[in-house]
Design an enzyme around this catalytic site. Structure first.
Site, PDB file in Angstrom:
ATOM      1  N   SER A  28       0.839  -1.201   0.000  1.00 12.44           N
ATOM      2  CA  SER A  28       0.000   0.000   0.000  1.00 12.44           C
ATOM      3  C   SER A  28       0.867   1.241   0.000  1.00 12.44           C
ATOM      4  O   SER A  28       1.968   1.248   0.572  1.00 12.44           O
ATOM      5  CB  SER A  28      -0.862  -0.022   1.270  1.00 12.44           C
ATOM      6  OG  SER A  28      -1.434   1.241   1.502  1.00 12.44           O
ATOM      7  N   TYR A  73      -2.212  -1.589  10.776  1.00 12.62           N
ATOM      8  CA  TYR A  73      -2.410  -2.122   9.415  1.00 12.62           C
ATOM      9  C   TYR A  73      -1.236  -1.713   8.520  1.00 12.62           C
ATOM     10  O   TYR A  73      -0.634  -2.537   7.823  1.00 12.62           O
ATOM     11  CB  TYR A  73      -3.736  -1.614   8.824  1.00 12.62           C
ATOM     12  CG  TYR A  73      -3.807  -1.750   7.326  1.00 12.62           C
ATOM     13  CD1 TYR A  73      -4.017  -2.995   6.740  1.00 12.62           C
ATOM     14  CD2 TYR A  73      -3.613  -0.652   6.481  1.00 12.62           C
ATOM     15  CE1 TYR A  73      -4.040  -3.143   5.355  1.00 12.62           C
ATOM     16  CE2 TYR A  73      -3.636  -0.788   5.104  1.00 12.62           C
ATOM     17  CZ  TYR A  73      -3.851  -2.032   4.549  1.00 12.62           C
ATOM     18  OH  TYR A  73      -3.869  -2.180   3.189  1.00 12.62           O
ATOM     19  N   LYS A  98       1.956  -4.001   6.481  1.00 12.89           N
ATOM     20  CA  LYS A  98       2.392  -3.915   5.071  1.00 12.89           C
ATOM     21  C   LYS A  98       3.893  -3.634   5.023  1.00 12.89           C
ATOM     22  O   LYS A  98       4.635  -4.234   4.250  1.00 12.89           O
ATOM     23  CB  LYS A  98       1.627  -2.805   4.344  1.00 12.89           C
ATOM     24  CG  LYS A  98       0.155  -3.082   4.171  1.00 12.89           C
ATOM     25  CD  LYS A  98      -0.051  -4.245   3.225  1.00 12.89           C
ATOM     26  CE  LYS A  98      -1.469  -4.727   3.200  1.00 12.89           C
ATOM     27  NZ  LYS A  98      -1.633  -6.041   2.590  1.00 12.89           N
TER      28      LYS A  98
HETATM   29  P1  NAD Z   1     -10.660  -7.706   0.929  1.00 17.92           P
HETATM   30  O1  NAD Z   1     -10.883  -7.731   2.396  1.00 17.92           O
HETATM   31  O2  NAD Z   1     -11.837  -7.529   0.034  1.00 17.92           O
HETATM   32  O3  NAD Z   1      -9.855  -9.005   0.472  1.00 17.92           O
HETATM   33  C1  NAD Z   1      -8.958  -9.688   1.325  1.00 17.92           C
HETATM   34  C2  NAD Z   1      -9.354 -11.151   1.270  1.00 17.92           C
HETATM   35  O4  NAD Z   1      -8.473 -11.893   2.113  1.00 17.92           O
HETATM   36  C3  NAD Z   1     -10.778 -11.409   1.792  1.00 17.92           C
HETATM   37  O5  NAD Z   1     -11.460 -12.185   0.843  1.00 17.92           O
HETATM   38  C4  NAD Z   1     -10.558 -12.163   3.104  1.00 17.92           C
HETATM   39  O6  NAD Z   1     -11.609 -13.066   3.356  1.00 17.92           O
HETATM   40  C5  NAD Z   1      -9.240 -12.854   2.820  1.00 17.92           C
HETATM   41  N1  NAD Z   1      -8.458 -13.233   4.006  1.00 17.92           N
HETATM   42  C6  NAD Z   1      -8.076 -12.454   5.046  1.00 17.92           C
HETATM   43  N2  NAD Z   1      -7.320 -13.172   5.904  1.00 17.92           N
HETATM   44  C7  NAD Z   1      -7.211 -14.428   5.382  1.00 17.92           C
HETATM   45  C8  NAD Z   1      -6.561 -15.616   5.789  1.00 17.92           C
HETATM   46  N3  NAD Z   1      -5.848 -15.672   6.929  1.00 17.92           N
HETATM   47  N4  NAD Z   1      -6.679 -16.714   5.010  1.00 17.92           N
HETATM   48  C9  NAD Z   1      -7.402 -16.685   3.864  1.00 17.92           C
HETATM   49  N5  NAD Z   1      -8.030 -15.592   3.423  1.00 17.92           N
HETATM   50  C10 NAD Z   1      -7.942 -14.466   4.171  1.00 17.92           C
HETATM   51  O7  NAD Z   1      -9.577  -6.558   0.653  1.00 17.92           O
HETATM   52  P2  NAD Z   1      -9.079  -5.959  -0.728  1.00 17.92           P
HETATM   53  O8  NAD Z   1      -9.489  -4.535  -0.770  1.00 17.92           O
HETATM   54  O9  NAD Z   1      -9.413  -6.854  -1.845  1.00 17.92           O
HETATM   55  O10 NAD Z   1      -7.516  -5.965  -0.455  1.00 17.92           O
HETATM   56  C11 NAD Z   1      -6.677  -7.023  -0.919  1.00 17.92           C
HETATM   57  C12 NAD Z   1      -5.272  -6.763  -0.420  1.00 17.92           C
HETATM   58  O11 NAD Z   1      -4.830  -5.494  -0.883  1.00 17.92           O
HETATM   59  C13 NAD Z   1      -5.169  -6.714   1.107  1.00 17.92           C
HETATM   60  O12 NAD Z   1      -3.948  -7.290   1.506  1.00 17.92           O
HETATM   61  C14 NAD Z   1      -5.160  -5.235   1.399  1.00 17.92           C
HETATM   62  O13 NAD Z   1      -4.511  -4.926   2.600  1.00 17.92           O
HETATM   63  C15 NAD Z   1      -4.387  -4.694   0.198  1.00 17.92           C
HETATM   64  N6  NAD Z   1      -4.669  -3.288  -0.094  1.00 17.92           N
HETATM   65  C16 NAD Z   1      -5.957  -2.884  -0.269  1.00 17.92           C
HETATM   66  C17 NAD Z   1      -6.226  -1.557  -0.530  1.00 17.92           C
HETATM   67  C18 NAD Z   1      -7.645  -1.083  -0.724  1.00 17.92           C
HETATM   68  O14 NAD Z   1      -7.872   0.117  -0.709  1.00 17.92           O
HETATM   69  N7  NAD Z   1      -8.629  -1.956  -0.936  1.00 17.92           N
HETATM   70  C19 NAD Z   1      -5.181  -0.622  -0.601  1.00 17.92           C
HETATM   71  C20 NAD Z   1      -3.877  -1.068  -0.416  1.00 17.92           C
HETATM   72  C21 NAD Z   1      -3.629  -2.415  -0.165  1.00 17.92           C
HETATM   73  C1  UD1 Z   2      -7.161   4.663   3.733  1.00 16.88           C
HETATM   74  C2  UD1 Z   2      -6.124   4.267   4.764  1.00 16.88           C
HETATM   75  C3  UD1 Z   2      -4.964   3.594   4.060  1.00 16.88           C
HETATM   76  C4  UD1 Z   2      -5.447   2.418   3.221  1.00 16.88           C
HETATM   77  C5  UD1 Z   2      -6.509   2.919   2.242  1.00 16.88           C
HETATM   78  C6  UD1 Z   2      -7.105   1.821   1.431  1.00 16.88           C
HETATM   79  C7  UD1 Z   2      -6.365   5.850   6.599  1.00 16.88           C
HETATM   80  C8  UD1 Z   2      -5.731   6.984   7.346  1.00 16.88           C
HETATM   81  N1  UD1 Z   2      -5.699   5.424   5.503  1.00 16.88           N
HETATM   82  O1  UD1 Z   2      -6.547   5.591   2.838  1.00 16.88           O
HETATM   83  O2  UD1 Z   2      -4.031   3.126   5.018  1.00 16.88           O
HETATM   84  O3  UD1 Z   2      -4.378   1.833   2.505  1.00 16.88           O
HETATM   85  O4  UD1 Z   2      -7.564   3.539   2.993  1.00 16.88           O
HETATM   86  O5  UD1 Z   2      -7.886   0.975   2.211  1.00 16.88           O
HETATM   87  O6  UD1 Z   2      -7.415   5.368   6.989  1.00 16.88           O
HETATM   88  N2  UD1 Z   2     -13.012  10.656   3.441  1.00 16.88           N
HETATM   89  C9  UD1 Z   2     -14.043  11.482   3.819  1.00 16.88           C
HETATM   90  N3  UD1 Z   2     -15.160  10.911   4.339  1.00 16.88           N
HETATM   91  C10 UD1 Z   2     -15.312   9.563   4.520  1.00 16.88           C
HETATM   92  C11 UD1 Z   2     -14.241   8.723   4.113  1.00 16.88           C
HETATM   93  C12 UD1 Z   2     -13.097   9.311   3.590  1.00 16.88           C
HETATM   94  O7  UD1 Z   2     -13.955  12.711   3.685  1.00 16.88           O
HETATM   95  O8  UD1 Z   2     -16.347   9.117   5.032  1.00 16.88           O
HETATM   96  C13 UD1 Z   2     -11.807  11.269   2.849  1.00 16.88           C
HETATM   97  C14 UD1 Z   2     -10.542  11.009   3.635  1.00 16.88           C
HETATM   98  O9  UD1 Z   2     -10.333  11.994   4.596  1.00 16.88           O
HETATM   99  C15 UD1 Z   2      -9.491  11.011   2.530  1.00 16.88           C
HETATM  100  C16 UD1 Z   2     -10.233  10.514   1.281  1.00 16.88           C
HETATM  101  O10 UD1 Z   2     -11.623  10.681   1.568  1.00 16.88           O
HETATM  102  O11 UD1 Z   2      -9.089  12.340   2.298  1.00 16.88           O
HETATM  103  C17 UD1 Z   2      -9.957   9.063   0.974  1.00 16.88           C
HETATM  104  O12 UD1 Z   2     -10.188   8.291   2.147  1.00 16.88           O
HETATM  105  P1  UD1 Z   2     -10.133   6.695   2.138  1.00 16.88           P
HETATM  106  O13 UD1 Z   2     -10.987   6.182   1.064  1.00 16.88           O
HETATM  107  O14 UD1 Z   2     -10.433   6.242   3.538  1.00 16.88           O
HETATM  108  O15 UD1 Z   2      -8.639   6.379   1.749  1.00 16.88           O
HETATM  109  P2  UD1 Z   2      -7.264   6.882   2.403  1.00 16.88           P
HETATM  110  O16 UD1 Z   2      -7.475   7.700   3.609  1.00 16.88           O
HETATM  111  O17 UD1 Z   2      -6.461   7.480   1.304  1.00 16.88           O
END
Ligand code: NAD
Ligand code: UD1
Length: 345
Positions: A124, A149, A153
């Site tokens: 991330s 969290y 990462k």
């Molecule tokens: P998500 O929660 O939809 O997907 C994660 C999946 O992992 C889920 O299906 C969950 O059931 C599974 N899981 C969790 N722990 C497990 C375990 N011990 N064994 C087997 N399955 C397990 O999340 P996502 O948004 O699809 O994110 C996927 C990856 O990307 C995650 O590692 C997350 O941290 C990373 N990531 C997500 C974002 C975002 O904004 N969505 C941003 C940066 C990084």
């Molecule tokens: C957040 C996490 C980041 C994670 C990412 C993806 C924090 C501080 N950071 O990032 O670690 O990797 O999600 O899961 O939580 N916002 C509003 N109202 C809301 C929700 C969000 O104004 O109800 C604003 C936030 O202040 C931010 C932007 O929208 O400025 C995006 O927020 P969000 O979607 O939560 O992502 P990040 O904060 O970038």
């Protein structure tokens, strides 16, 4: 190529499964459904007309993962499995460290024993911390994370990098590892079919799912977290990337990992920042009505600005994001309006 997606039933994993299958690769998925449902994979099969080998298992369970990996022997593992809610990680750090770190250690042990060589990891932009100035380049020093969290990462990146280094020297590794660390910016949107999308449990923490639920009438209004930042409209700016662009980035990264050794880091972002209010307005255009919002206090831990320098992925992987915020909002709305309660029918 044979790929195995841990956490493949989740939001990004399910979209990546579609992109992998469409690129002609085989896909196996391991998930414990901690934050997802098998329905997502049924829909992946419906979209692509192809089969996914689906295993219900905890990726931290070594005995079970050895069985699955022996059966599949994938050319590349894409490791999505993990817990990802920032606020929850502050309340439950032990569970977050246990789950996220253990899944990675188990995979590394299994890979070493089985001679599996390549792994792509979901990292991330949060690892850039608070002190780097955007656009973030991969060579910028990793910063201090603001929550457990983020630290998981940060640590998983380090563990994978160290394992790749040790594997080059042989020791007890059968073969040098190939590790690709993908730093996602803000993944949003949904597959254009509207069949798969983001399905957060409870009250969404992230902006786009919250906006979608206000637009569909599940929530009253959005609270914008602060309008007194030093930005053109006072709200924070982020690099919102369409989840199908992100998924296609994984196809390129997995293909790259299968042919290289050592560790490579790539930002997956668009390089274009948008403010919270710009996203609210774009969503209003997509759904055909204004999205109600109120200005609230800043959220603790938020950085003002975050966006990628996405040039390395373009130069090395030949990948760049092609979908803009109007497509993001159109596809998010298509998913939300056809599945107002997510995967629960
Ligand atoms: P998500 O929660 O939809 O997907 C994660 C999946 O992992 C889920 O299906 C969950 O059931 C599974 N899981 C969790 N722990 C497990 C375990 N011990 N064994 C087997 N399955 C397990 O999340 P996502 O948004 O699809 O994110 C996927 C990856 O990307 C995650 O590692 C997350 O941290 C990373 N990531 C997500 C974002 C975002 O904004 N969505 C941003 C940066 C990084
Ligand atoms: C957040 C996490 C980041 C994670 C990412 C993806 C924090 C501080 N950071 O990032 O670690 O990797 O999600 O899961 O939580 N916002 C509003 N109202 C809301 C929700 C969000 O104004 O109800 C604003 C936030 O202040 C931010 C932007 O929208 O400025 C995006 O927020 P969000 O979607 O939560 O992502 P990040 O904060 O970038």
């Amino acid at each position: 190529m044979k790929t195995l997606l841990t956490g493949g039933a989740g939001y990004i994993g399910s979209h990546t499964a579609v992109a992998m299958l469409e690129a002609g690769h085989e896909v196996a998925v391991v998930d414990n459904y901690a934050n997802s449902s098998a329905e997502a994979i049924a829909r992946v099969e419906k979209i692509t007309g192809k089969k996914v080998a689906l295993y219900e298992a905890d990726v931290a369970d070594k005995e079970r993962m050895m069985e699955i990996l022996k059966a599949e022997m994938p050319d590349c593992i894409i490791h999505f499995a993990g817990l990802k809610a920032v606020g929850e990680s502050v309340a439950m750090p032990v569970e977050y460290y246990r789950n996220n770190i253990d899944t990675t250690l188990t995979l590394l042990e299994c890979m070493r024993e089985l001679g599996l060589t390549s792994i792509v990891f979901s990292s991330s932009a949060t690892v850039y911390g608070e002190d780097n100035v955007p656009p973030f380049t991969e060579t910028a020093p990793k910063g201090m994370c603001t929550n457990p969290y983020g630290w998981t990462k940060w640590m998983q990146e380090q563990m994978l990098t160290d394992a790749a280094k040790a594997s080059e020297k042989g020791e007890d590794w059968k073969t040098p590892l190939s590790v690709v660390l993908l730093r996602y910016f803000n993944p949003v949107g949904a597959h254009e079919s509207g069949l798969i999308g983001e399905d957060p449990q409870g009250i969404p923490n992230n902006l786009m799912p919250y906006i979608s639920q206000v637009a569909v009438g599940r929530r009253d209004h959005l609270t914008v977290f602060g309008d007194d930042y030093d930005t053109p409209d006072g709200t924070c700016r982020r690099d919102y990337i369409h989840v199908m662009d992100l998924a296609e980035g994984h196809v390129k990264a997995a293909e790259y990992a299968a042919e290289h050794k050592g560790t490579e880091v790539f930002n997956l972002g668009t390089g274009e920042p948008y403010s919270v209010l710009e996203m609210v307005k774009a969503f209003g255009r997509a759904c055909g009505h204004d999205v109600a919002y109120e200005i609230g206090a800043r959220r603790a831990g938020d950085v003002q600005d975050s966006w990628a320098d996405a040039s390395k992925a373009k130069a090395v992987l030949g990948w760049e994001a092609s979908r803009g915020i109007d497509e993001i909002c159109r596809d998010a709305w298509n998913w939300q309006s056809h599945n107002p309660q997510g995967y629960t029918k």
